[in-house]
Design a protein around this motif. Structure first.
Motif: not given
Lengths: 557, 557
Positions: B477-478, B483-494, B553-557
């Protein structure tokens, strides 16, 4: 296959049995393997997102040094469409008649495989030696594409005959009658095993002559007051010829529309399979410059395919051809099972525009390319095989064909209704089931060959039914407290604006679940995710009776 | 509707035109509205995850004080299946014949609506006054369910006749011939406007008598050596009666299997529409205690529905009935368009088990309940309507029916081919199109009525084709650093394990994109998300030719 293959003949399918599509049959004698056809199949409705399906050819790849070549019986996609994928794994010579080879070459050029592939054009006089044991000869047949042949593979155990797709058309367009005398000769010399097309084995009688369709088309042309648009299968060159003839007779110019139609017309004209008077063809751009009663259009889209030329015309979104009230549209095809609704919608759209639509429900504008029961019995009677394997059909069709074979005198114990991968082993004139061969479906999605399997398909199915909810939360690395979230994002579940309250409650459920987990000192993320998934799933099912996929994501900072 | 309705009659559909399903027709004279039928439709193949579809009844809800009642012509789902949803919004009396009412009451009981709904049982002698202007009388028809009626609504402008679904069966099972004399009488008195069933308007000839199916079934029973299993539509009580009769004739006990079959047999027996000898029925548990040639089963599943009794039997997963080699299975139905493949698969499975399968492709075991062209012309000739509105059919069927009407003398300008929501306004004996009424499809998914719209369906379609990739990243936020990621999670893709490298590269693309955005001081999350989506989409399409949904999706801490 077992090691001890000395003096043994094997016949089996890697595709084409218990299905319509991806035809691929194999004849092997000791170290000589010959493959007949190399087709693709269009995906079943549960294969979401899949483009095409080809056979698993692991066996051939493992025995690549034995494979003497691939013989192609005719140019339909379910017989040649797998080639671009198969040849990448198995670079062997291919054998095909002139037109079939023309269509194959186009395909291989697009796949950048043309120069690397050995190609041999054959005809009904050819004799091809394949390895040290096998010899192939060919006989002409009638089918819904010209230049189709059946194959006789002579082996030390006897002759194996594969009919290809066929019917008997005694008044064929183009005049190329089936080689009945040659078939009779083959039969007289003795056929060990016949493999024959079962597509129409449930249908009584003889299949009609393609010429009757031409008569129907001409009759429509005679009456039409404005433009005539004919949609049919691009590969049915005899039907295209009859449309050309009707144009010639009734003084209309012809525009060819749709990528595959243009392609086939070009190849077939070049190779002499289509005779088009030099001034008959016009460019689609010229349609509007001619009087409506001087123009006809031949087009793809007879199956109502969403992106096809006819469908675009029906939806008034085709760039070059607009259908006007009073125009006549002939859909010279019957629906392939599964396409009934698509075609119905196209017909509806055309009627709405004010066109007169001539289609299979109400008119005679199509005959099948596959022989019916009497055609099949005639083939069996000509070939007089000792053993019989019905091919090219779903199980009930294979079974119906087996009954026909029995009715003309093949002994029931000599008929093998096989699955893909079942082998029939012949030695000393006797047949029995041999070892099973690995086979199956290879799914192609975009550029991916075989990377979409059951898990991916199951996920697509789930996603298609009730959508997905992604739950994201950021935890502190140091003490596990929630730093941000939980946030819930949904797609394909509910329209968010109308369901704010539901998603707020869902959010609360997740928070409560996480708090509970923390109180209980659940530290494994997997357990935490499972708890969130279970609690949310239960809540949503109670509230909506839906089961969206739930994807919890935990970030740590 | 306009304010000035004095002396005007309106006829329109809220469902049933340009579709097969959700039938709902409306007759309105000034302040009196009567509704005919209240059906559901099964979802089209592009309505992913949807359970059923009902008409949009906004117009009726807005005019609820004028609605005098809902008349039900017969007990099929496309005529009564919408009631549990409609009655929640519109509590009005319903009118139906005895059997139809029996089926409706079962439905309303399950929906906890039975006690709140006023119900009137009618027959072909009933005269129902509806408000101050309208009167309804009824005539018996033949259809694939007993107790079907047509309706004549007498209005100050003249009589409006709605045929319901019908054919003419001159040798009906049960002996209830259609009220041809009454129809002739109505026609003689004068019909202002006829609304008639168009389902089979493309089919030449007369539709056959249900009795011919019974003959076919008896013939199969005569020859069967082991058990006989008959699958048909649960609502076709005449066909069930013929199976009962065949059991009686050939000395077999009958087990009833499948929830809706059991339900309909109970209701129809109770109300006297099925005559079953007292000792004929057995419990499915008893099947195995009797010799195979003394047992028959009647079951649901004639459309190959995946969870139905017959499909379970074919897959050897039915709890009570196992099909054994030598058993005979009759599928007494033709495929509803779209179900061909499902039924084909069931037939294949049954043949594999070793059963003898009698089905519509190869045998005469079904006739339609809807009249063909000659039936339709007979109805038109009896009614001699001044105006004609073809109903109950897709556009091409309505159009074919219009042509039939013309052929028997209805003036072309007096035929109205309407869409749902189009009104035909009658005043002083003249008809013209009136104002349009709001209508449409209300999609029902689980407990949600109308909360799934185009956006949700579009997302489900996208998800079903290539799956989804969720990209999550946590920012500070500052200072906006990652701080973490990017993480990629897939479903129904490969399938992830086989595509690790691809997903790693994808991750790199996202990181690069974010770094670039930060250098360029992009601070709006929306722009950041769009950049990620675009970059990743481009990369994945190049690599795979697929277009999965991408959800940053972007999260802010």
């Amino acid at each position: 296959m077992t090691k001890n293959q000395r003096g043994k003949l094997y016949v089996f399918a890697l595709g084409g049995l218990d299905e319509i599509g991806k035809n691929m049959y194999v004849v092997q004698y000791e170290n000589d393997i010959v493959v007949i056809d190399s087709g693709l199949m269009f995906p079943e409705e549960d294969m979401l997102g899949i483009d095409i399906v080809i056979p698993d050819i692991t066996y051939l790849v493992e025995n690549r040094e034995k494979v003497r070549g691939i013989i192609l019986t005719h140019g339909h996609e379910d017989h040649i469409g797998g080639l671009p994928y198969i040849l990448r794994q198995l670079n062997v010579p291919i054998f095909a008649t002139k037109l079939t080879m023309g269509l194959v070459e186009h395909k291989l050029r697009e796949a950048h495989l043309l120069n690397d592939t050995k190609r041999h054009v054959i005809n009904n006089q050819s004799e091809i030696k394949l390895g040290s044991h096998l010899k192939a000869t060919f006989f002409n047949t009638n089918h819904s594409i010209p230049d189709s042949v059946g194959v006789c593979i002579e082996t030390p155990e006897g002759a194996v005959v594969h009919t290809g797709d066929f019917k008997f058309d005694l008044t064929p367009v183009g005049g190329r009658v089936a080689d009945m005398h040659k078939m009779a000769e083959i039969g007289k010399k003795g056929v060990l095993c016949l493999l024959s097309d079962s597509t129409n084995a449930e249908r009584p009688g003889f299949t009609g002559s393609e010429r009757t369709v031409g008569d129907g088309i001409k009759e429509v042309f005679r009456k039409a007051k404005q433009r005539v648009i004919v949609a049919t299968f691009a590969s049915n060159i005899h039907r295209i010829q009859q449309v050309v003839d009707a144009c010639h007779t009734y003084g209309r110019k012809l525009a060819v529309v749709g990528r595959s139609m243009v392609n086939v017309v070009n190849i077939a004209s070049e190779l002499g399979y289509l005779e088009i008077p030099s001034d008959l063809l016009i460019d689609p751009d010229e349609i509007n410059h001619l009087p409506a009663n001087k123009v006809a259009v031949i087009s793809t889209g007879s199956q109502g395919e969403s992106m096809s030329a006819l469908t675009r015309m029906a939806n008034a979104s085709h760039r070059k051809v607009e259908i006007l009230p009073g125009d006549t549209v002939i859909i010279a095809a019957t629906p392939i099972p599964g396409n009934e609704k698509l075609i119905g919608r196209t017909v509806d759209q055309l009627f709405r525009i004010g066109a007169d639509v001539v289609y299979s429900t109400t008119s005679h504008v199509h005959v099948s390319g596959h022989g019916s029961q009497e055609d099949l019995k005639l083939m069996l009677s000509l070939m007089k095989p000792k053993y019989f394997i019905p091919i090219h059909g779903e199980y009930r069709m294979l079974r119906a064909h087996a009954q026909l074979a029995e009715s003309v005198g093949v002994r029931p114990e000599n008929i093998f209704i096989c699955d893909n991968g079942d082998t029939v082993e012949f030695s000393d004139g006797k047949a029995r089931y041999g070892p099973k061969i690995q086979t199956g479906k290879v799914l192609i999605d975009g550029l991916g060959v075989g990377d979409v399997g059951n898990i991916v398909l199951r996920d697509r199915k789930l996603l298609s039914q009730d959508g997905i909810l992604v739950v994201v939360v950021t935890l502190s690395k140091t003490n596990g407290t929630i730093l941000s979230g939980p946030d819930i994002i949904s797609r394909g579940f509910v329209y968010v604006r109308e369901s704010e309250q539901l998603l707020e409650e869902a959010n609360r459920i997740v928070s409560q679940t996480m708090e509970k987990c923390m109180r209980e000192q659940v530290s494994e993320w997997a357990s935490l995710k499972t708890s969130i998934r279970d609690a949310l799933s239960k809540f949503l099912f109670e509230k909506t009776r839906r089961r969206p996929m739930i994807l919890p994501i935990i970030m740590e900072v």
